[in-house]
Design an enzyme around this catalytic site. Structure first.
Site, mmCIF file in Angstrom:
data_model
loop_
_atom_site.group_PDB
_atom_site.id
_atom_site.type_symbol
_atom_site.label_atom_id
_atom_site.label_comp_id
_atom_site.label_asym_id
_atom_site.label_seq_id
_atom_site.Cartn_x
_atom_site.Cartn_y
_atom_site.Cartn_z
ATOM 1 C CG LEU A 168 8.961 6.794 -5.362
ATOM 2 C CD1 LEU A 168 10.471 6.798 -5.140
ATOM 3 C CD2 LEU A 168 8.587 7.653 -6.569
ATOM 4 C CD GLU B 26 16.597 14.407 8.794
ATOM 5 O OE1 GLU B 26 16.361 14.698 7.607
ATOM 6 O OE2 GLU B 26 15.699 14.356 9.649
ATOM 7 C CG HIS C 213 12.812 7.245 8.005
ATOM 8 N ND1 HIS C 213 11.546 7.577 7.545
ATOM 9 C CD2 HIS C 213 12.636 6.744 9.243
ATOM 10 C CE1 HIS C 213 10.654 7.275 8.484
ATOM 11 N NE2 HIS C 213 11.288 6.771 9.523
ATOM 12 C CG MET D 32 6.574 14.757 1.621
ATOM 13 S SD MET D 32 7.346 13.704 2.862
ATOM 14 C CE MET D 32 5.938 13.376 3.908
ATOM 15 N NE ARG D 33 2.336 11.784 -4.841
ATOM 16 C CZ ARG D 33 1.080 11.755 -4.425
ATOM 17 N NH1 ARG D 33 0.708 12.493 -3.402
ATOM 18 N NH2 ARG D 33 0.186 10.995 -5.024
ATOM 19 C CG ASP E 206 10.146 4.761 5.787
ATOM 20 O OD1 ASP E 206 10.726 5.444 4.923
ATOM 21 O OD2 ASP E 206 9.141 5.154 6.386
ATOM 22 N N GLY F 155 13.349 21.426 1.669
ATOM 23 C CA GLY F 155 14.609 21.185 0.959
ATOM 24 C C GLY F 155 15.874 21.469 1.751
ATOM 25 C CB SER F 156 16.804 21.764 5.303
ATOM 26 O OG SER F 156 16.410 20.561 5.915
HETATM 27 C C1 GRF Z 1 13.435 15.304 6.676
HETATM 28 O O1 GRF Z 1 13.205 15.186 8.047
HETATM 29 C C2 GRF Z 1 13.657 13.950 6.056
HETATM 30 O O2 GRF Z 1 14.295 13.049 6.908
HETATM 31 C C3 GRF Z 1 12.265 13.489 5.757
HETATM 32 O O3 GRF Z 1 11.574 14.640 5.377
HETATM 33 C C4 GRF Z 1 12.198 15.797 5.937
HETATM 34 C C5 GRF Z 1 12.548 16.681 4.792
HETATM 35 O O4 GRF Z 1 13.087 17.909 5.212
HETATM 36 N N1 GRF Z 1 12.276 12.441 4.787
HETATM 37 P P1 GRF Z 1 13.808 18.854 4.158
HETATM 38 O O5 GRF Z 1 12.794 19.113 3.051
HETATM 39 O O6 GRF Z 1 15.025 18.136 3.653
HETATM 40 O O7 GRF Z 1 14.133 20.108 4.901
#
Ligand code: GRF
Length: 216
Positions: free
Chosen positions: A95, A176, A111, A92-93, A147, A14-15
């Site tokens: 959809l 990001e 991404h 990570m699912r 993607d 969740g960063s």
């Molecule tokens: C990130 O690298 C994002 O681009 C990818 O999954 C990772 C998630 O990291 N989709 P976080 O949970 O936001 O730290």
């Protein structure tokens, strides 16, 4: 100003969620975080969001017979919290077309690569294997193809000789955290419009670095 009621969907660390929450603290930010939703009840990000006093919920995908049943439970929560917009942030699912259709034009994803290069997983490893000199990250609207979808923002980073997937990933992650709030701001404020596969608007500007080996 009516702020867009935004749900952040996570599965783990969740960063990116943190970066979005931080940006939305400012009252001038055009989106507010109405809900943090995880498919993993034990996601570290979920506990942090809860500790910050945000509305949180977990919908454990493992207890559902299929993807659509799982998504229908999420949909009920999203409606309950009157959510207008979704940011996928390490969710990570995969959809279904049904869910993606329900949120068409109202869902962003981040991404860890410069799309359309390196769709899928293990992007940093693959970038190093290919020897590319520029890598980066992309925020895009979600469409049924994984993607793909109109690109709102991208940031590039150099690939250094001594990079490992981890060090490259950290450099990308910093970007990001910069571009996800920027992209949400652009979309939520109505500063950009989608034409076909392109996101256009005066506010989207980027520099074009030329990267080559450092021979000093
Ligand atoms: C990130 O690298 C994002 O681009 C990818 O999954 C990772 C998630 O990291 N989709 P976080 O949970 O936001 O730290």
């Amino acid at each position: 100003m009516r702020r867009l009621r935004t749900a952040i969907l996570i599965s783990g660390r969740g960063s990116n969620m943190d970066a979005l929450i931080e940006a939305a603290r400012s009252p001038e930010f055009p989106a507010e975080i109405a809900l943090v939703l995880s498919n993993r009840p034990d996601a570290p990000g979920l506990a942090r969001a809860k500790a910050m006093g945000l509305a949180t919920a977990a919908v454990d995908h493992k207890i559902y017979a299929g993807r659509e049943e799982f998504e229908r439970s999420m949909q009920i929560l999203l409606e309950t919290y009157r959510v207008d917009f979704i940011c996928l942030a390490g969710f990570m699912r995969l959809l279904t077309p049904w869910f993606i259709g329900a949120w068409s034009g109202r869902m962003l994803n981040i991404h860890p690569a410069l799309l359309p290069s390196y769709r899928g997983l293990h992007t940093h490893e693959r970038a190093l294997e290919d020897g590319v000199k520029i890598h980066g990250c992309t925020v895009h609207f979600v469409v049924p193809q994984m993607d793909e979808g109109p690109i709102v923002a991208q940031a590039a980073v150099p690939v250094l000789d001594e990079d490992t997937p981890e060090s490259l990933g950290e450099r990308v992650l910093e970007q990001e955290h910069r571009i996800y709030p920027l992209a949400l701001r652009l979309v939520a404020s109505g500063a950009v419009r989608v034409e076909g596969n392109r996101v256009l608007g005066a506010a989207t500007r980027a520099s074009a670095p030329l990267l080559a080996p450092d021979t000093d």
